[in-house]
Write a protein that holds these residues in place. Structure first.
Motif, PDB file in Angstrom:
ATOM      1  N   SER A 132       0.700  -1.528   0.014  1.00 17.25           N
ATOM      2  CA  SER A 132       0.192  -0.016  -0.066  1.00 17.25           C
ATOM      3  C   SER A 132       0.776   1.227   0.226  1.00 17.25           C
ATOM      4  CB  SER A 132      -0.828   0.076   1.370  1.00 17.25           C
ATOM      5  OG  SER A 132      -0.084  -0.008   2.389  1.00 17.25           O
ATOM      6  N   ILE A 135     -15.232  -1.015  -3.571  1.00 22.77           N
ATOM      7  CA  ILE A 135     -14.767  -1.033  -4.932  1.00 22.77           C
ATOM      8  C   ILE A 135     -13.924  -2.252  -5.283  1.00 22.77           C
ATOM      9  CG2 ILE A 135     -13.751  -0.097  -6.889  1.00 22.77           C
ATOM     10  CD1 ILE A 135     -16.333   1.376  -5.845  1.00 22.77           C
ATOM     11  N   THR A 136     -12.917  -2.606  -4.455  1.00 22.53           N
ATOM     12  CA  THR A 136     -12.057  -3.553  -4.716  1.00 22.53           C
ATOM     13  C   THR A 136     -12.602  -4.872  -4.575  1.00 22.53           C
ATOM     14  OG1 THR A 136     -10.522  -2.363  -3.558  1.00 22.53           O
ATOM     15  CG2 THR A 136      -9.828  -4.389  -3.763  1.00 22.53           C
ATOM     16  N   THR A 159     -14.665  -5.707  -7.857  1.00 26.05           N
ATOM     17  CA  THR A 159     -13.649  -5.656  -9.062  1.00 26.05           C
ATOM     18  C   THR A 159     -13.257  -7.197  -9.036  1.00 26.05           C
ATOM     19  OG1 THR A 159     -12.903  -3.412  -9.054  1.00 26.05           O
ATOM     20  CG2 THR A 159     -11.656  -5.042 -10.184  1.00 26.05           C
ATOM     21  N   TYR A 216     -18.739   2.200  -2.455  1.00 29.09           N
ATOM     22  CA  TYR A 216     -17.452   2.687  -1.989  1.00 29.09           C
ATOM     23  C   TYR A 216     -17.254   2.634  -0.482  1.00 29.09           C
ATOM     24  CZ  TYR A 216     -13.498   6.039  -0.805  1.00 29.09           C
ATOM     25  OH  TYR A 216     -12.492   6.491  -0.306  1.00 29.09           O
ATOM     26  N   GLU A 254     -11.500   6.938  -7.729  1.00 29.13           N
ATOM     27  CA  GLU A 254     -10.713   5.619  -7.783  1.00 29.13           C
ATOM     28  C   GLU A 254     -10.934   4.965  -8.926  1.00 29.13           C
ATOM     29  OE1 GLU A 254     -11.069   1.405  -4.675  1.00 29.13           O
ATOM     30  OE2 GLU A 254     -12.234   3.529  -4.135  1.00 29.13           O
ATOM     31  N   ALA A 285      -9.990   0.689 -10.311  1.00 25.01           N
ATOM     32  CA  ALA A 285      -9.421  -0.584  -9.714  1.00 25.01           C
ATOM     33  C   ALA A 285      -9.392  -1.739 -10.927  1.00 25.01           C
ATOM     34  CB  ALA A 285     -10.425  -1.148  -8.801  1.00 25.01           C
ATOM     35  N   VAL A 298      -6.356  -7.507  -6.726  1.00 27.54           N
ATOM     36  CA  VAL A 298      -6.868  -6.314  -7.449  1.00 27.54           C
ATOM     37  C   VAL A 298      -5.913  -5.047  -7.128  1.00 27.54           C
ATOM     38  CG1 VAL A 298      -8.636  -4.348  -7.177  1.00 27.54           C
ATOM     39  CG2 VAL A 298      -9.393  -6.843  -6.917  1.00 27.54           C
ATOM     40  N   ASN A 320      -5.640  -1.094  -6.955  1.00 24.26           N
ATOM     41  CA  ASN A 320      -6.259  -0.118  -6.596  1.00 24.26           C
ATOM     42  C   ASN A 320      -5.339   1.258  -6.707  1.00 24.26           C
ATOM     43  OD1 ASN A 320      -8.267  -2.000  -5.408  1.00 24.26           O
ATOM     44  ND2 ASN A 320      -9.561  -0.047  -5.357  1.00 24.26           N
ATOM     45  N   ASP A 343      -5.994   5.638  -5.985  1.00 26.85           N
ATOM     46  CA  ASP A 343      -7.101   6.543  -5.810  1.00 26.85           C
ATOM     47  C   ASP A 343      -6.492   8.288  -5.941  1.00 26.85           C
ATOM     48  OD1 ASP A 343      -8.490   4.818  -4.278  1.00 26.85           O
ATOM     49  OD2 ASP A 343      -7.174   4.955  -2.677  1.00 26.85           O
TER      50      ASP A 343
END
Length: 565
Positions: free
Chosen positions: A64, A82-83, A86, A104, A114, A116, A128, A130, A132
């Motif tokens: 991250s 969202i993650t 996806t 979200y 965002e 993804a 996934v 992501n 932002d």
């Protein structure tokens, strides 16, 4: 931010990501470097890479950037946020304004948009990526194409690194199995062997703990033999009825079983240990040798875990090796008992031969006494007490003669049990009886059977006794290990056998008398072994001699007449 990244920058990042296969060995490190490249191209305010845990089916954060520290342990379910959406649907997604998106989940209050992209490997979503931004509509289709391109290459790299790591793990497991097999087969104490097997199961599976249960004689109960956790061997005594345990399936079907949640399966006395140790999942493999189920070996985890095929295969192999080792230990134990029995039989044979020898020596003077007594023709009146005494003496002399004859007849009966045997087969039978002792004393046996069979008519038990005595004498001359060489050949009329060792030799002072009864230079010896051996061979129309002896070793030579075809 710039929503149209420089194409050359993207190409450069793509090249660096593809190079990670040769630049690093750890998938986790590769994920961190991949995220750095994505950040350098798309310049998001925060980004992450999450992978699907095959055991929990949840998304776990692996790398991250810009996220709060308390999000490092975040796990999302498939379809969550969202993650999760996806990952569940396997489709890329751009959200221009997260405040208008019901799916979200807020990570940082300042995030506004965002993007993804799913990580797909051979048609399966494994994670996934992501990114932002704190700007509304920060990402467009061009940015999505670049992220998709980088993500696809990242997935390929990570998959390759995982494959390499799995191959390396398999190689290490194979090496460990070979080492463990050698260690297990070399362990002769059955109790210690099973403890070692349990310890090695935990080490090989890299799990929280392991256990070994033995199937009871009636086939209805399992007895806990060994339980090992991170602290070592745990002293536990437990007996489970097969009817009350999930392990019954492994025993009855003779197949490996896997249980993901022990708390809802095991409801017997073992549940106490499950709660105490915090055990969650288990893999159990039956220990089978031939048609016999010996028991079951189990690997336990303290987290929910689905064992993959590689783990199952390597555990099955360990159980198979363990079964062979346990059976070997059983055979060695029986050989110990056989050797002890042979020693007892040798003593009985010695006693029998001594009895026969004494009976033979008694018979001659007894015959003389009986003849002389009969020739005296002593007659006394019926009322004279001496008349009764003469009768008793005559009866006892006859009784003694019968006893002597029975002893001699018994000996002749045993000596007459001659059958045809191959000399090499007799040697091999002898070596089977002492192989455990030779292994323990680190004594190497060298014997190659001659090309042609050498047939002799012998009492097998007596000839085995002779060979066994010579080999055991050689081992006692080599307490710290050594070598015994056995050679067999034949001439026109006799079979010849030579037994040579590199032990300490026989003292020169007693070499000329070693075949005399009760002569020995060992505190625990009887001095009868070589004497009896010589007598047996002479009864077979053969003989034995000491070829030579010195501090470098001794050599005995014996011969027997060949069978008359």
């Amino acid at each position: 931010m710039d929503s149209h990244p420089n194409e050359q920058t993207a190409i450069d990042s793509l090249y660096r990501i593809s190079s990670l296969v040769s630049d690093t060995e750890e998938p986790k490190e590769a994920l961190r470097l991949i995220l750095d490249e994505i950040i350098s191209v798309l310049k998001p305010s925060s980004a992450s890479i999450s992978l699907i845990n095959p055991d929990t089916k949840g998304l776990e954060l692996e790398a991250s950037y810009g996220l709060p520290e308390d999000w490092n342990n975040l796990e999302l379910a498939l379809g969550q946020g969202i993650t999760g959406w996806t990952a569940l649907h396997g489709r890329a997604l751009i959200v221009g304004d997260v405040r208008q998106e019901p799916r979200y989940i807020s990570v940082r209050p300042s995030v506004r948009s965002e993007m993804a992209v799913p990580m797909e490997d051979q048609g399966m979503v494994i994670g996934v990526v992501n990114v932002d931004s704190e700007q509304i509509n920060a990402f467009d289709d061009s940015a999505l194409k670049i992220l998709t391109l980088l993500t696809n290459e990242a997935t390929r790299v990570v998959s390759r690194l995982w494959m390499i790591k799995q191959l390396r793990t398999k190689a290490n497991q194979l090496e460990s199995l070979v080492d463990m097999s050698q260690q297990l087969v070399g362990e002769l104490d059955r109790d210690e062997l099973m403890k070692t097997l349990t310890r090695q199961a935990r080490q090989l599976m890299d799990c929280h703990s392991s256990a070994l249960f033995l199937l009871g004689g009636d086939g209805r109960e399992l007895q806990l033999h060994s339980f090992v956790n991170a602290s070592g061997m745990v002293d536990e005594t437990l007996t489970l009825s097969l009817e009350d345990s999930a392990l019954a399936a492994s025993i009855h079907r003779r197949k490996q079983i896997e249980i993901h949640d022990l708390a809802f399966t095991e409801e017997n006395d073992f549940h106490r240990i499950i709660r105490r140790e915090g055990l969650v999942s288990m893999l159990a493999s039956p220990i089978i040798f031939g048609e016999e189920v010996i028991g079951v070996i189990i690997a336990y985890t303290d987290q929910s875990h689905r064992f993959n095929n590689d783990e199952k295969n390597v555990f099955t192999t360990l159980a198979g090796v363990g079964a062979i080792a346990i059976q070997n230990a059983r055979h060695y134990s029986r050989i110990f008992a056989s050797e002890e029995s042979l020693r007892r039989n040798e003593k009985l044979t010695t006693l029998g031969m001594l009895a026969a020898e004494i009976a033979h020596e008694i018979r001659n003077p007894l015959t003389v006494i009986k003849l002389l007594f009969d020739s005296l023709d002593l007659q006394f009146p019926n009322g004279d007490p001496r008349h009764t005494d003469i009768q008793v003496i005559g009866e006892k002399l006859n009784q003694l003669e019968e006893i002597v004859e029975r002893v001699l007849s018994f000996g002749r009966t045993r000596e007459g049990m001659h059958t045809r045997h191959d000399l090499s087969g007799l040697i091999n039978d002898t070596l089977k009886l002492v192989r455990l002792k030779l292994h323990q004393q680190k004594i190497d046996i060298q014997f190659s059977a001659p090309a042609k069979r050498i047939l002799v008519d012998v009492n097998k038990g007596q000839i085995l006794q002779v060979m066994l005595n010579l080999v055991l004498n050689a081992t006692q001359a080599m307490p710290d290990g050594g070598r015994i060489e056995i050679r067999a050949d034949a001439d026109a009329s006799a079979a010849h056998l030579t037994i040579a060792d590199n032990g300490s030799g026989i003292p020169e002072a007693i070499q000329a008398d070693i075949f005399e009864s009760f002569l020995t230079d060992r505190p625990d010896g009887t001095g009868l072994g070589l004497s009896i051996s010589k007598r047996i061979l002479r009864d077979h129309r053969g003989n034995i001699e000491l070829s030579h002896s010195s501090p470098a070793g001794s050599t005995f030579h014996l011969w027997l007449p060949l069978s008359k075809l």
